[in-house]
Scaffold this active site. Sequence first.
Site, PDB file in Angstrom:
ATOM      1  N   HIS A 169       1.067  -1.149  -0.209  1.00 32.40           N
ATOM      2  CA  HIS A 169       0.053   0.090  -0.136  1.00 32.40           C
ATOM      3  C   HIS A 169       0.988   1.181  -0.068  1.00 32.40           C
ATOM      4  O   HIS A 169       1.871   1.229   0.762  1.00 32.40           O
ATOM      5  CB  HIS A 169      -1.035   0.113   1.091  1.00 32.40           C
ATOM      6  CG  HIS A 169      -2.040   0.835   1.182  1.00 32.40           C
ATOM      7  ND1 HIS A 169      -2.007   2.342   1.213  1.00 32.40           N
ATOM      8  CD2 HIS A 169      -3.447   0.698   0.671  1.00 32.40           C
ATOM      9  CE1 HIS A 169      -3.160   2.555   1.037  1.00 32.40           C
ATOM     10  NE2 HIS A 169      -3.926   1.700   1.114  1.00 32.40           N
ATOM     11  N   ARG A 197      -5.304  11.146  -1.738  1.00 28.19           N
ATOM     12  CA  ARG A 197      -4.899  11.429  -2.900  1.00 28.19           C
ATOM     13  C   ARG A 197      -6.048  11.710  -4.025  1.00 28.19           C
ATOM     14  O   ARG A 197      -6.119  12.234  -4.840  1.00 28.19           O
ATOM     15  CB  ARG A 197      -3.979  10.198  -3.626  1.00 28.19           C
ATOM     16  CG  ARG A 197      -2.640  10.500  -2.756  1.00 28.19           C
ATOM     17  CD  ARG A 197      -1.701   9.325  -3.177  1.00 28.19           C
ATOM     18  NE  ARG A 197      -2.290   7.997  -2.507  1.00 28.19           N
ATOM     19  CZ  ARG A 197      -2.534   6.787  -3.020  1.00 28.19           C
ATOM     20  NH1 ARG A 197      -2.394   6.554  -4.336  1.00 28.19           N
ATOM     21  NH2 ARG A 197      -2.953   5.806  -2.380  1.00 28.19           N
TER      22      ARG A 197
END
Lengths: 245, 613
Positions: free
Chosen positions: B257, B273
């Site tokens: 991740h 994000r």
Amino acid sequence: MSRLLKFNIFRFNPEDNLSEPHMEEFVLEEADSMTLFVALNRIREEQDPSLQFDFCCRAGICGSCGMVINGRPGLACHTKTKDLPGEITLLPLPVYKLVGDLSVDTGSWFREMYTKTESWIHTEKVFDPNAEEERMDNQKAVEIYELERCVECGCCVAACATSRLREDFMGAAGLNRVARFLVDPRDQRTDDDYYEIVGNDMGIFGCMGLLACEDVCPKHLPLQNQLGFLRRKMGITSLKKIFKK
Amino acid sequence: MQTIYTDLLVVGAGLAGERAAVEAADAGFSAICLSLVPARRSHSSAAQGGMQASLGNSVMGEGDCPDVHFADTVKGSDWGCDQEVARMFADTAPIEMRRLAHWGVPWNRVVPGKSIYYKGGKKFDKVEAEDKEGLIMARSFGGTAKWRTCYTSDGTGHAVMCTMDNRCAEVGVEVHDKMEAISMIQDGDTCYGVVARCLRTGELTTYLSKATMIASGGFGRIYPNTTNAVICDGGAHTMCVESGVVPMGNMEAVQFHPTGIVPTDILVTEGCRGDGGTLLDVNEKRFMHEYEPESAELASRDVVSRWMTHHMREGHGVKSPYGDHLWLDIRHLGEEHITGKLREVYEICTDFLGVNPVHQLIPVCPTQHYSMGGVRTNKDGAAYGLKGLFAAGEAACWDMHGFNRLGGNSLAETVVAGGIVGKKIAEYLEGTETTFKTGLISDEVKKQQARIDALRNCTNGSENVFKVRAAMQAALHKGANIFRTHDGLTECVASLQETLARAKNVGLRSDGKGVNPELAVALKLEGQVKMSLMLAYGALMRTESRGSHNREDFPARNDRDWLNRTLAYWKNPTDDLPTLEYEAATEAVEIPPGDRGYGKSEIISADDKKGKK
């Protein structure tokens, strides 16, 4: 230059006949973003590999690492050293049976609580795999989840004066568990059924209302409200029982 | 020494293990779960997102059905999964979600009417249908065609874990917490139970059973940086590895991740994000747009992780006492957004880092997240190699995830597989009787006691337990990470072989009395290094890129030579490498290998005969 932190840590290994309960001092250089999770593991790996403590998720989700940190029960994993003075005293949670050093047996305590409160949905309905799920109002689901957020860390019980005085007190965690099922429409138990469980001094009437439980709860559960809610509900149930006689 | 008998013994008390135990108990069998921690602390409880099931109640899930869920899962796996298993999973998931609702899970429910949602930082409207009011709601997750992820606020794993453990208490499944299985009692043909070490007293206990199940979760802790809980160390897997006859499937399939926080590797969501957060390097400059001009920070999980690692390798990482890292910058999103929609991220940063993301940068680094590989089982959850041994959940390679698993599919797998495998175990218990050989049992106990004594007395040497473990973790971190190459993996394997020799020579520095934590680490160390070798050697031999397995020297997915599953055995205790065998990825083919529709697209077709091995 980083601080040199002085840790005073409770030590005792009940499985070692030669071990006596005592406090031991460890010194560690502080690092950026250091939590007690980082610090205790560093002490174990670099200074004393026999040091016992419990961590699991180390993200404040699982409730494993409850301990008394400078006099206050809390989760070690989300305690940052920069929020603490240079001298840090760590003790195991009281009430629970000591496993060794900072590690205690919360599992047995909570397992007994599940049995006492019958911590599951009581229903006559049988699951039908071919049927649509029973509908529920989203607000109700959120309300249940709010009370289900307890991580069973044991901090509320460790901080509770009644729990310190009487071993059989359910504590805020146990009473909150009852409240969780009381608000759940799927559970068919009646107020009288719940009264059997908590309508006594081991339950809601044992609470002295000091509310340290709410102060120390790392998940900020609304324990004060739940205790009040249960006390009113059980008080009314108690009166009804008297007049029925 | 105490000996305890039970029909079903489960190693692990997370969702998969407890779900299977409930199934056995409902069929009238006794079941005991052994767990390192009280059941509700299991790592299942840390999964916040949700469980995928194609109920299709939300307007955003309209038209969803098991077929669509199945297709998403197969594509996600990069055609590495067993399609029959993925099909069973997709078909069963909706029923299992309803069953959980019946047992007490407070799923979020459909609220009819207009509401807003965000996608790629933009605001959209949706209108939920009146006739769906009060049915189980779903949210959006990566890699899925529909909104399919059932959830309870931000604590799905926790809520389902509470319900499952309540159900266990109700039906009489015992959970023996603070009890660590350290070796399997088996004769090369059948598994009879385990020898366990009590983490309340340090004493050994024998558990005998007709059926034994491994449901101990992932093993991310063989890496130095992982989002996994401390207990996800593969301890139970080491028992299978040491058996010599039970293979581990696809150990090289490891998901990373992009944004674990530094230190402690707690996950911060991709939503950062998605909403416009950026990644910065040591000079506080953006870099993702230079590597991925189109999607920049919004490229897929594996792509972002790869470029972040590359950028740090080029010397642009931020040095810290915890190793190099990069920065995640969400300051420009503003206080209202950060403390509102990204509240969870705000809390993780303030609680664990003492960083206020409204004004400060968040230190992040790609980190190990999920193990697709594990104890290889058939579709019934029966482990290869030993009768009476089963596995389910992240611990197993069942195998519905292949080389990459989708968000929301892992948590759903725990209960779906737990239910399916639990039923098969109940059938097995119904039709099986076992004869316990006392000699076999006492030999195993003596062997374990001898191991413990040798570690305490430093009979085999005095290598430092923590240093050897760190050497293993460092080797994987360096060579079997997001980027993989022939040279890097060759070096990794060599270094792990050296570490294996050291692991055989560890000795305790403390006295090892009682619940000694150093002893607990030492007991599983050699097995962990063997697992690491299975991972690294499997990755070295797999000369293609598939899902999360990225070979820089073999960038194409090669369906001609590698549409298969690695089976890794540790056949002889004296071996210094695992034995690798291969089997077809799937017998049933509903969807033939094709383009996933995202990520890289270079594929060597199964029909391409040129240069076939």
